[in-house]
Write a protein that holds these residues in place. Sequence first.
Motif, PDB file in Angstrom:
ATOM      1  N   THR A  13       0.821  -1.220   0.000  1.00 54.49           N
ATOM      2  CA  THR A  13       0.000   0.000   0.000  1.00 54.49           C
ATOM      3  C   THR A  13       0.853   1.268   0.000  1.00 54.49           C
ATOM      4  OG1 THR A  13      -0.149  -0.132   2.427  1.00 54.49           O
ATOM      5  CG2 THR A  13      -1.944  -1.129   1.151  1.00 54.49           C
ATOM      6  N   ALA A  14       1.948   1.263  -0.732  1.00 62.21           N
ATOM      7  CA  ALA A  14       2.857   2.410  -0.775  1.00 62.21           C
ATOM      8  C   ALA A  14       2.170   3.629  -1.389  1.00 62.21           C
ATOM      9  CB  ALA A  14       4.098   2.053  -1.589  1.00 62.21           C
ATOM     10  N   LYS A  15       2.700   4.784  -1.069  1.00 60.40           N
ATOM     11  CA  LYS A  15       2.129   6.050  -1.541  1.00 60.40           C
ATOM     12  C   LYS A  15       2.147   6.161  -3.056  1.00 60.40           C
ATOM     13  CE  LYS A  15       2.480  11.065  -0.851  1.00 60.40           C
ATOM     14  NZ  LYS A  15       3.232  12.162  -0.172  1.00 60.40           N
ATOM     15  N   ILE A  16       3.139   5.544  -3.704  1.00 65.70           N
ATOM     16  CA  ILE A  16       3.236   5.645  -5.163  1.00 65.70           C
ATOM     17  C   ILE A  16       2.029   5.022  -5.852  1.00 65.70           C
ATOM     18  CG2 ILE A  16       4.488   3.489  -5.564  1.00 65.70           C
ATOM     19  CD1 ILE A  16       6.185   5.059  -7.626  1.00 65.70           C
ATOM     20  N   ASN A  17       1.271   4.194  -5.138  1.00 69.33           N
ATOM     21  CA  ASN A  17       0.055   3.630  -5.713  1.00 69.33           C
ATOM     22  C   ASN A  17      -0.923   4.709  -6.164  1.00 69.33           C
ATOM     23  OD1 ASN A  17       0.828   0.962  -5.395  1.00 69.33           O
ATOM     24  ND2 ASN A  17      -0.164   0.722  -3.413  1.00 69.33           N
ATOM     25  N   ASP A  18      -0.850   5.885  -5.530  1.00 63.39           N
ATOM     26  CA  ASP A  18      -1.743   6.976  -5.925  1.00 63.39           C
ATOM     27  C   ASP A  18      -1.555   7.349  -7.389  1.00 63.39           C
ATOM     28  OD1 ASP A  18      -2.653   7.026  -3.333  1.00 63.39           O
ATOM     29  OD2 ASP A  18      -1.579   8.850  -2.753  1.00 63.39           O
ATOM     30  N   LYS A  19      -0.341   7.143  -7.909  1.00 62.83           N
ATOM     31  CA  LYS A  19      -0.060   7.461  -9.308  1.00 62.83           C
ATOM     32  C   LYS A  19      -0.344   6.293 -10.247  1.00 62.83           C
ATOM     33  CE  LYS A  19       3.798  10.635  -8.284  1.00 62.83           C
ATOM     34  NZ  LYS A  19       5.235  10.898  -8.520  1.00 62.83           N
ATOM     35  N   ILE A  20      -0.382   5.096  -9.702  1.00 61.93           N
ATOM     36  CA  ILE A  20      -0.304   3.911 -10.547  1.00 61.93           C
ATOM     37  C   ILE A  20      -1.596   3.105 -10.656  1.00 61.93           C
ATOM     38  CG2 ILE A  20       0.798   1.620 -10.670  1.00 61.93           C
ATOM     39  CD1 ILE A  20       3.344   3.044  -9.640  1.00 61.93           C
ATOM     40  N   VAL A  21      -2.302   2.894  -9.556  1.00 60.28           N
ATOM     41  CA  VAL A  21      -3.384   1.908  -9.546  1.00 60.28           C
ATOM     42  C   VAL A  21      -4.500   2.248 -10.531  1.00 60.28           C
ATOM     43  CG1 VAL A  21      -5.139   0.793  -8.141  1.00 60.28           C
ATOM     44  CG2 VAL A  21      -2.874   1.195  -7.186  1.00 60.28           C
ATOM     45  N   VAL A  22      -4.992   3.466 -10.499  1.00 65.84           N
ATOM     46  CA  VAL A  22      -6.108   3.828 -11.388  1.00 65.84           C
ATOM     47  C   VAL A  22      -5.692   3.795 -12.857  1.00 65.84           C
ATOM     48  CG1 VAL A  22      -7.733   5.648 -12.013  1.00 65.84           C
ATOM     49  CG2 VAL A  22      -7.329   5.116  -9.599  1.00 65.84           C
ATOM     50  N   ALA A  70      -0.838 -11.109 -12.750  1.00 66.41           N
ATOM     51  CA  ALA A  70       0.387 -10.322 -12.587  1.00 66.41           C
ATOM     52  C   ALA A  70       0.274  -9.457 -11.345  1.00 66.41           C
ATOM     53  CB  ALA A  70       0.630  -9.443 -13.808  1.00 66.41           C
ATOM     54  N   VAL A  71       1.423  -9.169 -10.749  1.00 68.40           N
ATOM     55  CA  VAL A  71       1.445  -8.301  -9.576  1.00 68.40           C
ATOM     56  C   VAL A  71       2.336  -7.100  -9.853  1.00 68.40           C
ATOM     57  CG1 VAL A  71       0.994 -10.152  -7.933  1.00 68.40           C
ATOM     58  CG2 VAL A  71       3.355  -9.559  -8.484  1.00 68.40           C
ATOM     59  N   TYR A  72       1.932  -5.995  -9.295  1.00 69.64           N
ATOM     60  CA  TYR A  72       2.782  -4.801  -9.248  1.00 69.64           C
ATOM     61  C   TYR A  72       3.305  -4.697  -7.821  1.00 69.64           C
ATOM     62  CZ  TYR A  72       4.049   0.067  -8.643  1.00 69.64           C
ATOM     63  OH  TYR A  72       4.731   1.209  -8.307  1.00 69.64           O
ATOM     64  N   ILE A  73       4.624  -4.493  -7.693  1.00 70.32           N
ATOM     65  CA  ILE A  73       5.271  -4.482  -6.376  1.00 70.32           C
ATOM     66  C   ILE A  73       5.853  -3.100  -6.090  1.00 70.32           C
ATOM     67  CG2 ILE A  73       7.086  -5.491  -4.948  1.00 70.32           C
ATOM     68  CD1 ILE A  73       6.853  -8.055  -6.545  1.00 70.32           C
ATOM     69  N   PRO A  74       5.233  -2.335  -5.161  1.00 65.05           N
ATOM     70  CA  PRO A  74       5.752  -1.031  -4.763  1.00 65.05           C
ATOM     71  C   PRO A  74       6.374  -1.036  -3.365  1.00 65.05           C
ATOM     72  CG  PRO A  74       3.424  -1.121  -4.262  1.00 65.05           C
ATOM     73  CD  PRO A  74       3.848  -2.515  -4.690  1.00 65.05           C
ATOM     74  N   LEU A  75       6.847  -2.200  -2.930  1.00 61.51           N
ATOM     75  CA  LEU A  75       7.406  -2.339  -1.587  1.00 61.51           C
ATOM     76  C   LEU A  75       8.740  -1.601  -1.461  1.00 61.51           C
ATOM     77  CD1 LEU A  75       6.688  -6.155  -1.158  1.00 61.51           C
ATOM     78  CD2 LEU A  75       5.434  -4.269  -0.068  1.00 61.51           C
ATOM     79  N   GLU A  97       8.636  -2.009  -8.901  1.00 56.72           N
ATOM     80  CA  GLU A  97       9.214  -0.669  -8.849  1.00 56.72           C
ATOM     81  C   GLU A  97      10.737  -0.736  -8.897  1.00 56.72           C
ATOM     82  OE1 GLU A  97       9.030   2.707  -8.842  1.00 56.72           O
ATOM     83  OE2 GLU A  97       7.097   2.215  -9.707  1.00 56.72           O
ATOM     84  N   LYS A  98      11.305   0.329  -9.457  1.00 56.14           N
ATOM     85  CA  LYS A  98      12.762   0.412  -9.484  1.00 56.14           C
ATOM     86  C   LYS A  98      13.251   0.963  -8.137  1.00 56.14           C
ATOM     87  CE  LYS A  98      12.524   4.777  -9.404  1.00 56.14           C
ATOM     88  NZ  LYS A  98      12.974   5.375  -8.147  1.00 56.14           N
ATOM     89  N   ASP A 286      -0.747   8.897 -19.793  1.00 57.29           N
ATOM     90  CA  ASP A 286      -0.297   8.563 -18.439  1.00 57.29           C
ATOM     91  C   ASP A 286       0.764   7.480 -18.555  1.00 57.29           C
ATOM     92  OD1 ASP A 286      -0.168   7.146 -15.815  1.00 57.29           O
ATOM     93  OD2 ASP A 286      -1.682   8.652 -15.276  1.00 57.29           O
ATOM     94  N   GLN A 287       1.999   7.807 -18.178  1.00 58.60           N
ATOM     95  CA  GLN A 287       3.095   6.863 -18.405  1.00 58.60           C
ATOM     96  C   GLN A 287       2.937   5.567 -17.618  1.00 58.60           C
ATOM     97  OE1 GLN A 287       6.920   8.440 -17.374  1.00 58.60           O
ATOM     98  NE2 GLN A 287       6.305   9.135 -15.362  1.00 58.60           N
ATOM     99  N   TYR A 288       2.229   5.612 -16.504  1.00 53.73           N
ATOM    100  CA  TYR A 288       2.017   4.393 -15.725  1.00 53.73           C
ATOM    101  C   TYR A 288       1.013   3.471 -16.418  1.00 53.73           C
ATOM    102  CZ  TYR A 288       4.471   7.105 -12.232  1.00 53.73           C
ATOM    103  OH  TYR A 288       5.418   7.856 -11.576  1.00 53.73           O
ATOM    104  N   GLY A 289      -0.037   4.062 -16.990  1.00 54.59           N
ATOM    105  CA  GLY A 289      -0.986   3.271 -17.749  1.00 54.59           C
ATOM    106  C   GLY A 289      -0.365   2.691 -19.004  1.00 54.59           C
TER     107      GLY A 289
END
Length: 337
Positions: A13-22, A70-75, A97-98, A286-289
């Motif tokens: 539940t990292a903060k960067i999810n605000d940019k990525i999940v939607v 698939a999973v996205y990992i923002p840990l 995430e890098k 949106d570069q994340y999308g």
Amino acid sequence: MAKDEIVWGILGTAKINDKIVVPMHNAPKCRVKGIASRSAQKAREAAAKYGLAVAYDGYEALLADPEIDAVYIPLPNHLHVEWSIKSVEAGKHVLCEKPIGLDAQQVERLIAAREKSGRYIQEAFMVRTHPQWLKVRTLIDEGAIGELRAVTGGFTYYNTNAHDIRNQNELGGGGLLDIGCYPITTSRFITGREPRQVVALMERDPTFEVDRLGSVLMDFEGVQASFFYSTQIHPYQRMQFHGTTGRIEVEIPFNAPNDRPTRLLVSGPAGAGAGTDRWLELPVCDQYGVAAAVFAQAILSGGPQAIALEDTRANMRVIDAVFRSARSGSWEPILQG
């Protein structure tokens, strides 16, 4: 029956999810089903925030869901390798995430896990699939600035929060792994080459012990690339590519906006010793999308990834050499093998 979409789960539940999940949920051939946390309450709050159907009580519960492809990992950085390997062992593809690892040796472990599992693992360098960076590479390949000879850039922000993981050395914090890696990967991408050697200066925060300021020169054999980064300087980012007949400047190279076009300043000869400057606009995206859609398409088609782990390993070898140079005070070769 062939799948026509990739179902995603978010591992943390990292903060960067605000940019990525939607953007990920709205990307073509993508659907985000749920999010996991070690805290059931945090998972429920995050699922409600992003409008997701499922809140998983623990990372293992998400990985046990057979519908997740698939999973996205923002840990935090130091957990990336561990959970990437656990994810592919559970049959999931991974967009992490890098930095996906803390050094090239850790990336070797990921390559072995990929080979054993048959699943894709990719470092989430969203810039590498952004249309503005694809356009820069096309322009240079087409000779828009003549022969590329030099690359310059910078990426900075100001953050002295002791609780931020980027300021915690034991969690893989520090400026090079967080933002200095961007000028490295984009320089490699645009030149299409690997540097032979690097030399670097680095300053560490006396309290946090993380690197807070660095200057790096990379020798691409015919192209010299230099950049600086800092976690304690007024925010700035820019990349410039200098050729024998022109120059390209990327206005917002790394945190590209998702609500307005991105722009490239292209300078070229106009005769009589004068030059011309023109702004080239790229459509809003949106570069994340975009990154999620490109990764999903690779999975569905069985085709190549935008950023293979071998590319990630090469980038990390440069980062390793930068750290070595900062310690030795000398040019350091890029180690192979």
